[in-house]
Design an enzyme around this catalytic site. Structure first.
Site, short mmCIF file in Angstrom:
data_model
loop_
_atom_site.label_atom_id
_atom_site.label_comp_id
_atom_site.label_asym_id
_atom_site.label_seq_id
_atom_site.Cartn_x
_atom_site.Cartn_y
_atom_site.Cartn_z
NE ARG A 108 -3.58 -2.20 2.79
CZ ARG A 108 -3.32 -3.36 3.39
NH1 ARG A 108 -2.11 -3.57 3.91
NH2 ARG A 108 -4.24 -4.30 3.47
CG HIS A 140 -6.13 -8.49 1.12
ND1 HIS A 140 -6.07 -8.89 -0.19
CD2 HIS A 140 -6.00 -7.13 1.11
CE1 HIS A 140 -5.93 -7.83 -0.96
NE2 HIS A 140 -5.88 -6.76 -0.19
NE ARG A 182 -3.13 -3.59 -1.23
CZ ARG A 182 -2.55 -4.37 -0.33
NH1 ARG A 182 -1.25 -4.56 -0.37
NH2 ARG A 182 -3.28 -4.96 0.61
CE1 TYR A 230 -7.91 -5.14 -2.70
CE2 TYR A 230 -5.75 -4.43 -3.45
CZ TYR A 230 -6.86 -4.24 -2.66
OH TYR A 230 -6.93 -3.16 -1.82
CE LYS A 233 -8.10 -1.15 5.34
NZ LYS A 233 -8.82 -1.30 4.06
CG HIS A 277 -5.21 0.40 -3.81
ND1 HIS A 277 -4.50 0.69 -2.66
CD2 HIS A 277 -6.08 -0.59 -3.45
CE1 HIS A 277 -4.93 -0.08 -1.66
NE2 HIS A 277 -5.88 -0.87 -2.13
#
Length: 344
Positions: A182, A311, A288, A320, A210, A285
Site C-alpha cells: 500500500r 488482507h 497493488r 484484487y 492496515k 492501488h
C-alpha cells in the site's frame, strides 16, 4: 435529556439530533428530520421504508443509504431505552384522554404507552426497510486498472535513470510492482525493512500495515527490485531511516522526512501510460492489483497472495485478482459424445 422537550408534537430536528452528536450523525439525522417535516410526519411515526425509497430516487449509493438508516435506527433505539421518553408519552397520553373526556385507569395508560413503543420499535426494524445491493460477479476491464506485463514494463521505464529523481521514481514503481505494498506502507518503509528473512527467504518487512498488522513479503524471483532500490540509496547517500524521500526545489537536495502518501500519488500521476488507446494516470492501488493479478496468473495461490498483501479475508484478495478473461475460464473438453450419430 429533559422530559419537557420529549413531547408528541416536538419538532423532529429539535428532538432527533442530540447535542453530543458528531458531524456525520448530525448530518444524517438532520436530513431525516427535514424529510419528516417536509412530509408532515411526527418524529414518533418514522417511515424508514419511504425514506429509503426517497434516497434511492436521489441516486444515493446503497452503502450510503444503509449508513443513514443505521444512524436513524441507533438514535431511536437509544430513545426507546430512555425512561424520560416513557414518562413523556404517558403524560401526553393522559392529557389526550382527558381532553377527549374519556375515563381511564393506570392499566389503560400503560397499555397505550406500550403500544406506542412497540409500534416505534417495529418501525425501525431493519426487516421493514431492507436495502438491496446489486452485486456483480464479473466487472469490465475499465472498472479497475491492472497493468499487463508490457504496460508495467513501460511504466518502469517512464521515469528514466538520468537524474536522482528519475532513479527514485523508478525504485518506487519497481517496489510497488514487486511487493504489492500500500502507498502508506511504502511511505513508512525504512532501510532496515528492506532485507529481512522469512523461512530463509529474503523478505521485505511491513512493520505496521492496515489494521496494525505486521507482515513479511518474500521477494522470490523479484528480488532484482533490490538492485534498483540500492542504486537509489547509494546515489542519494541514504543508509538509514526512510527509504523514499522528497526533494527541495530543484530536485537536487533531499528532504529529511519520508515521502508522503500524497507525494507518492503525485509521483505516479506524472507517468501516464497507454491503456486501450488512451493515456491513463496510474494510482498506487492499481499497482497493488497488478501485483495480485500477475502473480496469480504466474501460478501463485490466492491464499499465498492474501498473506503477502496483508488482507484479512480471501474475498478481498480475489477482488484484487479480478475477473479472469474468457480464455482462462474456457471449459476444457471433459465429456465425449459421438456427434456423427445425430440424425441428418
Amino acid at each position: 435529556m429533559q422530559t419537557q422537550i420529549i413531547t408528541l408534537n416536538a419538532a423532529p430536528a429539535a428532538f432527533l439530533i442530540p447535542p453530543d452528536a458528531d458531524k456525520d450523525t448530525r448530518s444524517r439525522l438532520g436530513a431525516f428530520a427535514a424529510w419528516l417535516e417536509a412530509h408532515a410526519r411526527p418524529w414518533h411515526e418514522p417511515d424508514l421504508r419511504a425514506y429509503r425509497d426517497a434516497m434511492v430516487a436521489q441516486d444515493y449509493a446503497p452503502a450510503t443509504i444503509r449508513a443513514h438508516l443505521s444512524t436513524i435506527r441507533a438514535r431511536y433505539r437509544r430513545l426507546l431505552r430512555d425512561n424520560d421518553l416513557r414518562d413523556a408519552l404517558e403524560h401526553a397520553i393522559r392529557a389526550g384522554l382527558a381532553a377527549q373526556g374519556q375515563s381511564y385507569g393506570p392499566a389503560d395508560v400503560e397499555a397505550l404507552v406500550r403500544r406506542k413503543l412497540d409500534r416505534l420499535a417495529n418501525a425501525i426494524d431493519p426487516a421493514a426497510s431492507p436495502v438491496t445491493t446489486k452485486t456483480s460477479q464479473d466487472r469490465p476491464d475499465t472498472a479497475h486498472l491492472r497493468l499487463t506485463q508490457e504496460q508495467a514494463n513501460a511504466l518502469l521505464a517512464a521515469p528514466g535513470l538520468d537524474d536522482l529523481r528519475g532513479l527514485r521514481d523508478t525504485a518506487v514503481i519497481a517496489l510497488l510492482l514487486c511487493t504489492g505494498l500500500r502507498e502508506s506502507e511504502l511511505s513508512a518503509l525504512e532501510v532496515k525493512d528492506l532485507r529481512q528473512h522469512l523461512g530463509g527467504e529474503l523478505a521485505l518487512h511491513v512493520r505496521e500495515g492496515k489494521g496494525c498488522k505486521e507482515r513479511l513479503v518474500p521477494y522470490g524471483e523479484l528480488d532484482w527490485v533490490l538492485v534498483i532500490v540500492d542504486a537509489w540509496l547509494d546515489a542519494a547517500s541514504i543508509d538509514e531511516g526512510p527509504v523514499f524521500r522528497g526533494f527541495y526545489r530543484g530536485n537536487r537536495t533531499l528532504r529529511p522526512g519520508t515521502l508522503s502518501v500524497r507525494a507518492i500519488q503525485y509521483l505516479l500521476a506524472r507517468y501516464p501510460i497507454a491503456v486501450r488507446g488512451e493515456l491513463v494516470q496510474v494510482k498506487p492501488h492499481d499497482l497493488r492489483r497488478t501485483y495480485a493479478r500477475r502473480l496469480y496468473e504466474a501460478g501463485m495461490a490466492p491464499v499465498e497472495l492474501q498473506q503477502n498483501l496483508g488482507h484479512a479475508g480471501l474475498k478481498t484478495t480475489l477482488g484484487y485478482i479480478g475477473t479472469l478473461g474468457a480464455d482462462q475460464r474456457r471449459p476444457p473438453a471433459i465429456y465425449a459424445f459421438d456427434l456423427s450419430q445425430l440424425p441428418r
